[in-house]
Design an enzyme around this catalytic site. Structure first.
Site, mmCIF file in Angstrom:
data_model
loop_
_atom_site.group_PDB
_atom_site.id
_atom_site.type_symbol
_atom_site.label_atom_id
_atom_site.label_comp_id
_atom_site.label_asym_id
_atom_site.label_seq_id
_atom_site.Cartn_x
_atom_site.Cartn_y
_atom_site.Cartn_z
ATOM 1 C CG HIS A 47 -1.679 1.285 1.664
ATOM 2 N ND1 HIS A 47 -3.065 1.331 1.180
ATOM 3 C CD2 HIS A 47 -1.414 2.399 1.911
ATOM 4 C CE1 HIS A 47 -3.382 2.494 1.483
ATOM 5 N NE2 HIS A 47 -2.383 3.212 1.949
ATOM 6 C CD GLU A 48 1.810 3.705 3.622
ATOM 7 O OE1 GLU A 48 2.277 4.917 3.210
ATOM 8 O OE2 GLU A 48 0.810 3.822 4.077
ATOM 9 C CG HIS A 51 0.552 6.180 -0.839
ATOM 10 N ND1 HIS A 51 -0.561 6.800 -1.261
ATOM 11 C CD2 HIS A 51 -0.147 5.412 0.590
ATOM 12 C CE1 HIS A 51 -1.766 6.363 -0.700
ATOM 13 N NE2 HIS A 51 -1.251 5.901 0.471
ATOM 14 C CD GLU A 131 -4.726 6.375 2.251
ATOM 15 O OE1 GLU A 131 -4.752 5.071 2.384
ATOM 16 O OE2 GLU A 131 -3.657 7.425 2.278
#
Length: 198
Positions: A47-48, A51, A131
Site C-alpha cells: 500500500h505504501e 503511494h 487511499e
C-alpha cells in the site's frame, strides 16, 4: 531500495514520505511490525509503496505546504490584531493609520482562515481517493487482497486506541496508512468501506 524507518509507537500505522521515488522513505510504527502477521505487513508495505509509485507523496507534500502557507496568512492577521490591540491600550490617541492596519489584519485573518478551511477539505477529499487507489494497487502487487483487508480489520478492532501518541500528527494525517490522530475532517475513507472494496 527505499530506506525504512521505524517509529517507536505502539499504534499500527505506516507512511510514505519524500518528494520523488528517488528520495522516498517508508516508515512503520513498532506496533505495525510487532502486531501484524507477515502477510498483513506485506499488504501494508505494498500500500505504501503504491503511494511512492503513483506520486502521492509529492501531492500530499504540496497540499500540506499549501494549507500551511494559507494558515500563515491567518497567523499574520492574528499577530497584527494582537499588536494593534496592545498598542491601543497603551495609547488613547485617535489614529486613522491604526484603523487601516486593524482592517488589514482582520482581512488577513478571515482570508487565511477560510483558505485553510477549504484547503483542508480539498486535502481530505484527495487523500480519501488516493487511499482507495493505493489499496487497489497493493492488492494488485501482492495478488492477495485478503492480507491487506485483514490488516485493516485488525486496526478497526483497535478503534481509537490506534492513534499515534503525539497529537502533532493531525496536520499530516493524510500521509499515514490509517488516521493517525483525531481530526474534524476525515482524511481516510471508513475502514469498513476499504475492506468492502478489497
Amino acid at each position: 531500495a527505499l530506506p525504512i524507518y521505524v517509529m517507536e509507537d505502539e499504534s499500527i500505522n505506516a507512511f510514505a514520505a519524500g518528494n520523488s521515488p528517488r528520495d522516498a522513505v517508508l516508515g512503520f510504527t513498532r506496533g505495525a511490525i510487532d502486531g501484524l502477521t507477515r502477510d498483513e505487513l506485506q499488504g501494508v508495505v505494498a500500500h505504501e509503496f503504491s503511494h511512492v509509485a503513483h506520486g502521492d507523496m509529492r501531492l500530499n507534500l504540496r497540499l500540506a505546504c499549501a494549507v500551511a502557507g494559507v494558515m500563515v496568512i491567518a497567523l499574520i492577521g492574528r499577530g497584527m490584531l494582537h499588536v494593534l490591540g496592545n498598542a491601543s491600550r497603551r495609547s488613547s490617541r485617535k489614529n486613522d493609520g491604526a484603523a487601516a492596519l486593524l482592517m488589514i489584519g482582520l482581512l488577513l485573518l478571515v482570508v487565511g482562515a477560510l483558505g485553510a478551511f477549504f484547503g483542508r477539505i480539498l486535502q481530505a477529499a484527495v487523500s480519501r481517493q488516493r487511499e482507495f487507489l493505493a489499496d487497489a494497487s497493493a492488492a494488485q502487487y501482492t495478488r492477495h487482497p485478503a492480507s491487506l483487508a485483514s490488516a485493516l480489520r485488525r486496526i478497526a478492532g483497535l478503534g481509537r486506541a490506534n492513534r499515534l501518541a503525539t497529537e502533532s500528527a493531525s496536520g499530516l494525517n493524510h500521509f499515514f496508512f490509517t488516521s493517525a490522530a483525531s481530526t474534524w475532517l476525515a482524511t481516510h475513507p471508513p475502514i469498513e468501506e476499504r475492506i468492502r472494496r478489497l
